[in-house]
Every structure is written in structure tokens, then in C-alpha cells.
Design a protein around this motif. Structure first.
Motif, mmCIF file in Angstrom:
data_model
loop_
_atom_site.group_PDB
_atom_site.id
_atom_site.type_symbol
_atom_site.label_atom_id
_atom_site.label_comp_id
_atom_site.label_asym_id
_atom_site.label_seq_id
_atom_site.Cartn_x
_atom_site.Cartn_y
_atom_site.Cartn_z
ATOM 1 N N ALA A 1 0.629 -1.131 -0.249
ATOM 2 C CA ALA A 1 0.043 0.151 0.089
ATOM 3 C C ALA A 1 0.868 1.591 -0.057
ATOM 4 C CB ALA A 1 -0.819 0.083 1.379
ATOM 5 N N TYR A 2 1.823 1.127 0.913
ATOM 6 C CA TYR A 2 3.134 2.869 1.037
ATOM 7 C C TYR A 2 3.369 2.830 -0.576
ATOM 8 C CZ TYR A 2 3.076 3.514 5.879
ATOM 9 O OH TYR A 2 1.953 4.076 7.132
ATOM 10 N N GLY A 3 3.858 1.428 -1.404
ATOM 11 C CA GLY A 3 4.472 1.955 -2.503
ATOM 12 C C GLY A 3 3.640 2.359 -3.432
ATOM 13 N N SER A 4 2.169 1.551 -3.249
ATOM 14 C CA SER A 4 1.417 2.360 -4.688
ATOM 15 C C SER A 4 1.105 4.042 -3.722
ATOM 16 C CB SER A 4 0.377 1.992 -3.503
ATOM 17 O OG SER A 4 -0.681 2.759 -4.754
ATOM 18 N N ASP A 5 1.051 4.338 -2.381
ATOM 19 C CA ASP A 5 1.011 5.303 -2.166
ATOM 20 C C ASP A 5 2.057 6.807 -2.199
ATOM 21 O OD1 ASP A 5 -1.597 5.127 -1.022
ATOM 22 O OD2 ASP A 5 -1.009 4.383 0.462
ATOM 23 N N TRP A 6 3.006 6.223 -2.555
ATOM 24 C CA TRP A 6 4.690 6.950 -2.807
ATOM 25 C C TRP A 6 4.425 6.714 -4.596
ATOM 26 C CZ3 TRP A 6 7.719 10.461 -1.510
ATOM 27 C CH2 TRP A 6 8.788 10.307 -1.798
ATOM 28 N N ALA A 7 4.009 6.016 -5.304
ATOM 29 C CA ALA A 7 4.158 6.464 -6.643
ATOM 30 C C ALA A 7 2.927 7.534 -6.878
ATOM 31 C CB ALA A 7 4.034 4.938 -7.377
ATOM 32 N N ILE A 8 1.984 7.094 -6.343
ATOM 33 C CA ILE A 8 1.059 8.688 -6.736
ATOM 34 C C ILE A 8 1.325 9.548 -6.427
ATOM 35 C CG2 ILE A 8 -1.240 9.225 -6.239
ATOM 36 C CD1 ILE A 8 -2.451 6.186 -5.546
ATOM 37 N N PHE A 9 2.229 10.047 -4.782
ATOM 38 C CA PHE A 9 2.527 11.179 -4.708
ATOM 39 C C PHE A 9 3.721 11.606 -5.837
ATOM 40 C CE2 PHE A 9 5.662 13.705 -1.882
ATOM 41 C CZ PHE A 9 5.051 14.844 -2.205
ATOM 42 N N LYS A 10 4.453 10.455 -6.172
ATOM 43 C CA LYS A 10 5.196 11.366 -7.506
ATOM 44 C C LYS A 10 4.272 11.688 -8.235
ATOM 45 C CE LYS A 10 8.143 7.737 -7.279
ATOM 46 N NZ LYS A 10 9.346 6.908 -7.307
ATOM 47 N N ASP A 11 3.955 10.942 -9.366
ATOM 48 C CA ASP A 11 3.179 11.368 -10.180
ATOM 49 C C ASP A 11 2.333 12.040 -10.023
ATOM 50 O OD1 ASP A 11 3.488 9.261 -11.295
ATOM 51 O OD2 ASP A 11 1.817 7.896 -11.314
ATOM 52 N N TRP A 12 1.739 13.196 -9.030
ATOM 53 C CA TRP A 12 1.338 14.418 -8.722
ATOM 54 C C TRP A 12 1.949 15.029 -8.809
ATOM 55 C CZ3 TRP A 12 1.330 17.777 -4.615
ATOM 56 C CH2 TRP A 12 0.380 18.794 -4.947
ATOM 57 N N CYS A 13 3.367 14.968 -8.303
ATOM 58 C CA CYS A 13 4.419 15.951 -8.007
ATOM 59 C C CYS A 13 4.878 16.544 -9.597
ATOM 60 C CB CYS A 13 5.743 16.119 -6.971
ATOM 61 S SG CYS A 13 4.858 15.388 -5.634
ATOM 62 N N ALA A 14 5.361 16.090 -10.116
ATOM 63 C CA ALA A 14 5.753 15.328 -11.731
ATOM 64 C C ALA A 14 4.350 16.061 -12.566
ATOM 65 C CB ALA A 14 5.656 13.827 -12.090
ATOM 66 N N THR A 15 3.456 16.132 -12.386
ATOM 67 C CA THR A 15 2.540 16.973 -13.461
ATOM 68 C C THR A 15 2.454 18.113 -12.564
ATOM 69 O OG1 THR A 15 0.707 15.056 -13.275
ATOM 70 C CG2 THR A 15 -0.239 16.827 -13.492
ATOM 71 N N HIS A 16 2.512 18.925 -11.642
ATOM 72 C CA HIS A 16 3.152 19.956 -10.613
ATOM 73 C C HIS A 16 3.891 20.503 -10.803
ATOM 74 C CE1 HIS A 16 -1.408 17.892 -9.443
ATOM 75 N NE2 HIS A 16 -1.797 19.647 -9.326
ATOM 76 N N GLY A 17 5.021 19.754 -11.142
ATOM 77 C CA GLY A 17 6.341 20.106 -11.203
ATOM 78 C C GLY A 17 6.901 20.648 -10.020
ATOM 79 N N LEU A 18 7.087 19.390 -9.595
ATOM 80 C CA LEU A 18 6.722 19.838 -7.542
ATOM 81 C C LEU A 18 8.035 18.621 -7.532
ATOM 82 C CD1 LEU A 18 3.698 20.881 -6.607
ATOM 83 C CD2 LEU A 18 5.486 22.166 -6.678
#
Length: 344
Positions: A59-76
Motif C-alpha cells: 500500500a505504501y509503495g502504491s501511495d508513494w507512486a501516486i504522490f510522485k506522479d502528482w508532484c511530477a504533474t505539477h512540477g514539484l
């Protein structure tokens, strides 16, 4: 200065000693870390990973991947991420309709990967006040009552078992999973972790060893008694599966190929959830109301309805606290000796 560092730990110096009289650090030349110490560090890291259940790590691995994708989308930047970035991420997740428990788990996952990468968790920084306020606001606005899946009680389970047609390997396996999962109040992760050697046959029924579970991270293990049964007959259904599968060791419930051939691999816990929903739908129930946890909840619901005490329920469910179990008993007795019986 040579240093060693474990994920989430402070840096340890290898070439400073403390003067016992002055309390001041004293520089001492030391050789580089030997290979054996590096091996021990790797072993310690493995133990640290094992401290969390495999389901939590996934679950943590999936959550971390989602956060990284969100950050990449917003240039963060995601590592390290500021508390402000995590606060906006949490707010976006709430707006998207995620429940507070999932959002809090994702924030915990972000902290976990920060510590593993040698950074403090965003929630632990002095500037995390705004993040704490956002999380509190999400709980207050979107918390509400926890949505519970429908329990597969005795009636529901018998109806589900009746829909399992045929005598093929899959049908025999699925009957055993439904019966044992409910009879032993097992979590879906516990079902797939069972091995053949965990099954003990006794005249009264079965002695099932739970080697490791969500509430037993130290792996002390527990033995669950499953009566022979005359209605659901969990022992007979399990023995039928073991005889049909013919395996004498390894995982108890194996994954089957598309042609229903036995494989050496364990089923996934998600496969258990899909199995329960499949047979719930076949029995005429709304499958969205059922999940893998329905088997465990079904035992507790039926046991409470039949008058089992909290402590007898706890023997099987292995809950650390009786608070959850008291809710099952209370729900079963809502109309029993009701205060308004004599005047309503």
C-alpha cells in the motif's frame, strides 16, 4: 570522518569517542568499516522493512507512486517534499473523493519514504502546522461514519456455497476458502499465507495455526479451533480440497492456471476479495457490499447473534482489544430486552 546511516535513523560516527572526565568528543583514527559490518547494516535494514506487514508495504509503495506522479504533474519536488506540498496533495485527494483514512495512509507513506531516504518526514518538520490543520479539516469534513462491508453470516455463506457448481479443482478450492475463511474469522492476508503444515486434524475438527498476522508482527503465532460442523462443514470442505490438490507441503490455497491446473504459487489477497464478491453476486447479493473481510465479519456477526461472549469471539478473531468485538455483540442485541419493550 566515517559515518554509517540506516534508513530513517540518525548518522552514527565511527571515529569519535567521548572523554569520560570532560564529556567532550575525542577524535580517534579508525580503519574503514569492515565488510562484515556492512553486511550487518544490510541485515538491519531488512529487519526494519519486515517490521511492517507485506500488505502495508504494498500500500505504501502504491501511495508513494501516486504522490510522485502528482508532484511530477505539477512540477514539484517529491524528495524532499515540503509540508506545504503535502498539504496541497492531501487537499487534492480529498477533493477527488478519497476517504480520510486513505489520505492519512498516503501521508504516512510519504513520511516513510522520506525517512528511508535520509530526510525527516514532512509531518515532523517545524513548519508542518499548516499540514496538520489541513489533515484535521479533512477528518472533520469528510470523516463521517465508516462504511462497513456486509458480513457473510451463516445464511449468506451457505447461499454462496450453494452457487459453487461442479467438482473441478477450482470449485473444490473455492468452497474450502469460503468455509475456512469464515469458520476461523480469517483476514484475507491470513488465508493466502496458510501452509499445509498449518492444518492439524483432530477428532473434534481442525486446529489451524496462524503463523503471522496483522496484529502479530512479532510472529508468536496462534492456534484456532474449528469445529467439525454439520451445516457449513469447514473440515470436510478443506479435506476435499487437500485431497483433490494432492500437495503435502507449501501454500495451502494455491493459484490455479486458466485451465485450472495447480500452480506452486499462493493466491493473492486481492483474489480472495474477488472470489467473495463473485459468489456473493452469484447468490443474488450486491457484490459491492462484500469484500474479503466479509468472511471474518460474518463469523463475528453470526457468533454474536448466537450468544457467544466477547471473550469466546476473541479466541477466534484474536483482536487485541474487545472494543471492536463489543460493537458486534451490541449490534446483535439491539432489540434484545429492549428498554421500550413494555411500553412501545
Amino acid at each position: 570522518m566515517n559515518t554509517i546511516k540506516l534508513p530513517g535513523q540518525t548518522t552514527l560516527s565511527t571515529n569519535h569517542h567521548v572523554d569520560m572526565k570532560t564529556g567532550m568528543p575525542v577524535h580517534v583514527d579508525q580503519p574503514s568499516l569492515p565488510t562484515i559490518l556492512n553486511d550487518k547494516i544490510e541485515r538491519a535494514t531488512a529487519y526494519a522493512k519486515a517490521a511492517r506487514s507485506s500488505a502495508t508495504r504494498r500500500a505504501y509503495g502504491s501511495d508513494w507512486a501516486i504522490f510522485k506522479d502528482w508532484c511530477a504533474t505539477h512540477g514539484l519536488a517529491w524528495l524532499p517534499a515540503s509540508p506545504e506540498i503535502v498539504a496541497v496533495f492531501a487537499s487534492d485527494q480529498a477533493t477527488a473523493g478519497l476517504n480520510p483514512s486513505t489520505i492519512h495512509r498516503r501521508v504516512a507513506a510519504i513520511g516513510y519514504y522520506h525517512r528511508a531516504g535520509g530526510h525527516p518526514a514532512p509531518t515532523a518538520l517545524p513548519t508542518a502546522g499548516r499540514l496538520a490543520e489541513v489533515l484535521a479539516g479533512i477528518r472533520a469534513e469528510h470523516g463521517g461514519a465508516k462504511r462497513q462491508k456486509r458480513p457473510a453470516d451463516a445464511t449468506a455463506l451457505r447461499n454462496m456455497l450453494m452457487t459453487v457448481e461442479g467438482e473441478g479443482l477450482r470449485a473444490i478450492r473455492d468452497r474450502a476458502i469460503l468455509a475456512i475463511g469464515m469458520a476461523a474469522a480469517l483476514r484475507r492476508s491470513e488465508i493466502v499465507a496458510l501452509s499445509v503444515e498449518h492444518v492439524g486434524l483432530v477428532p473434534e475438527g481442525l486446529r489451524l495455526t496462524i503463523a503471522h498476522s496483522k496484529t502479530d508482527q512479532a510472529r508468536h503465532g496462534a492456534v484456532i479451533a474449528i469445529p467439525e460442523g454439520s451445516r457449513i462443514r469447514p473440515k470436510a470442505l478443506l479435506l476435499a480440497w487437500m485431497a483433490a490438490a494432492g500437495h503435502s507441503d507449501g501454500f495451502l490455497f494455491r493459484r490455479l492456471s486458466r485451465s485450472d491446473a495447480l500452480t506452486p504459487n499462493a493466491m493473492s489477497d486481492r483474489a480472495i476479495a474477488r472470489l467473495v464478491q463473485h459468489y456473493a453476486a452469484a447468490a443474488g447479493y450486491d457484490p459491492t457490499q462484500f469484500a474479503g473481510h466479509s468472511l471474518r465479519a460474518g463469523f463475528l456477526t453470526e457468533g454474536a447473534a448466537q450468544g457467544a461472549t466477547i471473550f469466546k469471539l476473541q479466541e477466534v478473531s484474536r483482536h487485541r482489544s474487545v472494543q471492536v468485538l463489543s460493537d458486534y455483540v451490541r449490534n446483535a442485541e439491539l432489540f434484545k430486552n429492549h428498554a421500550g419493550d413494555r411500553f412501545l
